[in-house]
Design an enzyme around this catalytic site. Structure first.
Site, PDB file in Angstrom:
ATOM      1  N   ASN A 120       0.838  -1.090  -0.002  1.00  0.00           N
ATOM      2  CA  ASN A 120       0.081   0.006   0.052  1.00  0.00           C
ATOM      3  C   ASN A 120       0.742   1.339  -0.099  1.00  0.00           C
ATOM      4  OD1 ASN A 120      -1.824  -1.778   0.409  1.00  0.00           O
ATOM      5  ND2 ASN A 120      -2.826  -1.351   2.299  1.00  0.00           N
ATOM      6  N   THR A 165     -17.412  36.422 -31.774  1.00  0.00           N
ATOM      7  CA  THR A 165     -18.083  36.104 -30.372  1.00  0.00           C
ATOM      8  C   THR A 165     -19.407  35.090 -30.805  1.00  0.00           C
ATOM      9  OG1 THR A 165     -19.357  38.001 -29.992  1.00  0.00           O
ATOM     10  CG2 THR A 165     -17.232  37.958 -28.846  1.00  0.00           C
ATOM     11  N   HIS A 166     -19.789  34.267 -30.391  1.00  0.00           N
ATOM     12  CA  HIS A 166     -21.010  33.412 -30.811  1.00  0.00           C
ATOM     13  C   HIS A 166     -20.597  33.029 -32.208  1.00  0.00           C
ATOM     14  CE1 HIS A 166     -23.366  35.386 -27.694  1.00  0.00           C
ATOM     15  NE2 HIS A 166     -22.571  36.285 -27.786  1.00  0.00           N
ATOM     16  N   SER A 287      -9.130  11.960 -48.776  1.00  0.00           N
ATOM     17  CA  SER A 287     -10.385  11.175 -48.806  1.00  0.00           C
ATOM     18  C   SER A 287     -10.143   9.967 -49.703  1.00  0.00           C
ATOM     19  CB  SER A 287     -11.606  12.047 -49.367  1.00  0.00           C
ATOM     20  OG  SER A 287     -12.642  11.096 -49.766  1.00  0.00           O
ATOM     21  N   ASN A 295      -8.522  16.771 -45.519  1.00  0.00           N
ATOM     22  CA  ASN A 295      -9.024  16.760 -44.205  1.00  0.00           C
ATOM     23  C   ASN A 295      -7.911  17.215 -43.053  1.00  0.00           C
ATOM     24  OD1 ASN A 295     -11.363  16.323 -45.513  1.00  0.00           O
ATOM     25  ND2 ASN A 295     -10.906  13.967 -45.794  1.00  0.00           N
ATOM     26  N   TYR A 327      -6.552   2.169   2.210  1.00  0.00           N
ATOM     27  CA  TYR A 327      -6.352   1.535   1.059  1.00  0.00           C
ATOM     28  C   TYR A 327      -7.798   0.493   0.822  1.00  0.00           C
ATOM     29  CZ  TYR A 327      -4.667  -1.285  -2.908  1.00  0.00           C
ATOM     30  OH  TYR A 327      -4.583  -1.784  -4.067  1.00  0.00           O
ATOM     31  N   GLN A 332      -6.654   0.361  -7.304  1.00  0.00           N
ATOM     32  CA  GLN A 332      -5.785  -0.213  -8.324  1.00  0.00           C
ATOM     33  C   GLN A 332      -6.067   0.382  -9.672  1.00  0.00           C
ATOM     34  OE1 GLN A 332      -4.240  -4.298  -8.244  1.00  0.00           O
ATOM     35  NE2 GLN A 332      -5.784  -4.559  -9.698  1.00  0.00           N
ATOM     36  N   LYS A 335      -4.570   3.416 -12.341  1.00  0.00           N
ATOM     37  CA  LYS A 335      -3.397   3.176 -13.126  1.00  0.00           C
ATOM     38  C   LYS A 335      -3.908   3.492 -14.713  1.00  0.00           C
ATOM     39  CE  LYS A 335      -1.220   0.971  -9.577  1.00  0.00           C
ATOM     40  NZ  LYS A 335      -2.295   0.901  -8.771  1.00  0.00           N
TER      41      LYS A 335
END
Ligand code: ARG
Length: 467
Positions: A120, A165-166, A287, A295, A327, A332, A335
């Site tokens: 641990n 903006t927008h 493509s 693309n 613990y 586990q 990870k």
């Protein structure tokens, strides 16, 4: 009596002593983490070498024994780095695999290494060491991207384009100013990572399973040996805590979100409709059916993979949320999201850096996109400078915009007589004020769009990178 043995080779599992039968085969596979935590091998071994030295300093083992353990561990580390480490089916996780191999190499003295230590505090240490290394590597990758942004912004300081903006055309800005906006987002991402480093930088070893270490090891010396800035203050917290992983996943999700927004801008700006930039050929794909296509897959994948960065954070938050103290095996599960976020960012960052460094800017398209109505605010500013309250100016400019619309012309195409008919405050100097150049130059405040302000911004950015 059979001690946790089976056909899968689980003989002598670390915890096998109190067991009389074998673990269910599926349970064994379900429980084992070696499939993904082998990535911790180097940090795990670093931790073990330091712990062996700490045991010797506390006179729990002799200095000769410590040397034997350290040399054996060096051997195991070399096997991991040159790819010759042979996993056995009984290797449950990286900690047991290393200890098993150490025993094969140095004999029964290997059994002294785990004195007073638990997996641990061991795994908590490994994860922190791993996070610290990852933060350093990510910071370096971020700096490269920031440097590419600075270079590209500096090279296009005089290119003007619409700011949105927008996603509606709003006011003219410098291309460099738009690009540099991402420099500052990345700077804050680096600051967040520095915060992760600061809080991850305490050594949990000596916390034992949850209650501490009964062998009087010098935790401060052990932490210093491993390069930690200090030690954790509470053994229960030390084995429970995965904040540093959550924080890294959080910082990674925010960083991904920044990269995704840059990617989205570039996808739009590289479209035929905008045409402000072209992505270098090496970062686009064709493509299989439409020969004309180029693309922006690189940027689409940056945008797309941000989903997993956000998912990694969410998934671990949910895992940790309801756990009882100290613990639990659930931990586990920290990870895989940790590794995935690090790997994903290490894939994304160099690609984004390459895209920025090779980006072609098309000034004829950015200037063609500068429509007269981007200057409406400047028109209002003109009136305001002549003493009109801004609200009234806003209203008057609204009428100018309407008139231009009715005539089917732009604001710069209305005559002075047209303007004079709407307000007597409009005078001959109006045409000077009503240009894209004047508009960006008028915003000379720090953080604004004038040439001098953007140059100053570039200087501040360069200073932060130390160049
Ligand atoms: N593989 C485990 C993990 O990642 C190591 C710690 C196991 N501790 C235990 N008490 N079973 O968390």
């Amino acid at each position: 009596m059979v001690a946790a043995t089976d056909s899968g080779g689980r003989a002598g599992a670390l915890w096998g002593g109190r067991y009389s039968g074998a673990t269910d085969e599926q349970m064994w596979a379900f429980n084992a983490s070696i499939g993904f935590d082998a990535r911790l091998a180097q940090v795990d071994i670093r931790g073990s070498m330091a712990y062996a030295r700490a045991l010797a300093r506390a006179s729990i083992i002799s200095h000769d024994e410590a040397s034997i353990l350290v040399e054996g561990l060096q051997h195991v580390a070399a096997e991991f780095s040159d790819g010759t480490f042979a996993l056995r089916s009984g290797d449950e996780d990286i900690h047991t695999a290393v200890e098993r191999r150490l025993g094969e190499l140095v004999g029964p003295v290997a059994g002294k290494l785990h004195t007073g230590r638990s997996r641990n505090d061991q795994v908590a240490t490994d994860v922190r060491l791993y996070v610290l290394d990852a933060v350093a590597a990510l910071d370096a990758a971020l700096q490269s991207l920031q440097a590419a942004i600075i270079d590209h912004a500096a090279a296009h300081i005089d290119v003007l384009m619409p700011g949105y903006t927008h996603l509606q055309p709003a006011q003219p800005v410098r291309f460099a100013h738009w690009l540099l906006s991402f420099f500052w987002m990345l700077q804050r991402d680096r600051e967040r990572l520095a915060g992760v480093r600061q809080r991850a930088n305490a050594c949990p070893l000596g916390a034992g399973a949850l209650a501490g270490n009964a062998y009087g090891i010098d935790r401060a010396a052990l932490a210093a040996d491993l390069g930690f800035a200090g030690v954790t203050e509470n053994s229960m917290d030390a084995v429970s805590d995965r904040d540093m992983v959550l924080e890294l996943l959080g910082a990674g999700a925010i960083l991904g979100t920044h990269l995704s927004r840059l990617a989205e801008d570039l996808i739009l700006y590289a479209s035929a409709e905008f045409g402000f930039v072209r992505l270098a050929e090496q970062y686009t794909t064709g493509s299989s059916i439409m020969p004309q296509k180029r693309n922006p897959d690189s940027m689409e994948l940056v945008r797309g993979k941000t989903g997993r960065l956000v998912g990694n954070l969410t998934r671990l938050l949910v895992t940790v949320k309801g756990l009882p103290s100290s613990y639990d095996k659930d931990l586990q599960e920290d990870k895989e999201p940790l590794f995935d976020t690090i790997d994903t960012l290490q894939l994304l960052l160099p690609v984004v850096t390459g895209v920025v460094a090779t980006l072609e800017v098309c000034p004829e398209r950015t200037s063609a996109a500068l429509r007269d109505d981007l200057l409406a605010t400047d028109l209002a500013d003109y009136l305001t400078r002549r003493g009109l309250p801004f609200r009234e100016a806003h209203h008057i400019v609204g009428r100018c915009v309407l008139l231009a619309e009715e005539r089917g012309v732009g604001l710069t195409e209305l005559t002075l007589a047209d303007y004079g008919g709407i307000s007597s405050l409009f005078e001959a100097d109006l045409s000077e004020a009503l240009s894209f150049e004047s508009s960006v130059e008028a915003r000379a405040v720090r953080g604004g769009t004038s040439r001098a302000a953007v140059l100053e911004q570039l200087e501040r950015a360069r200073a932060l990178l130390g160049n």
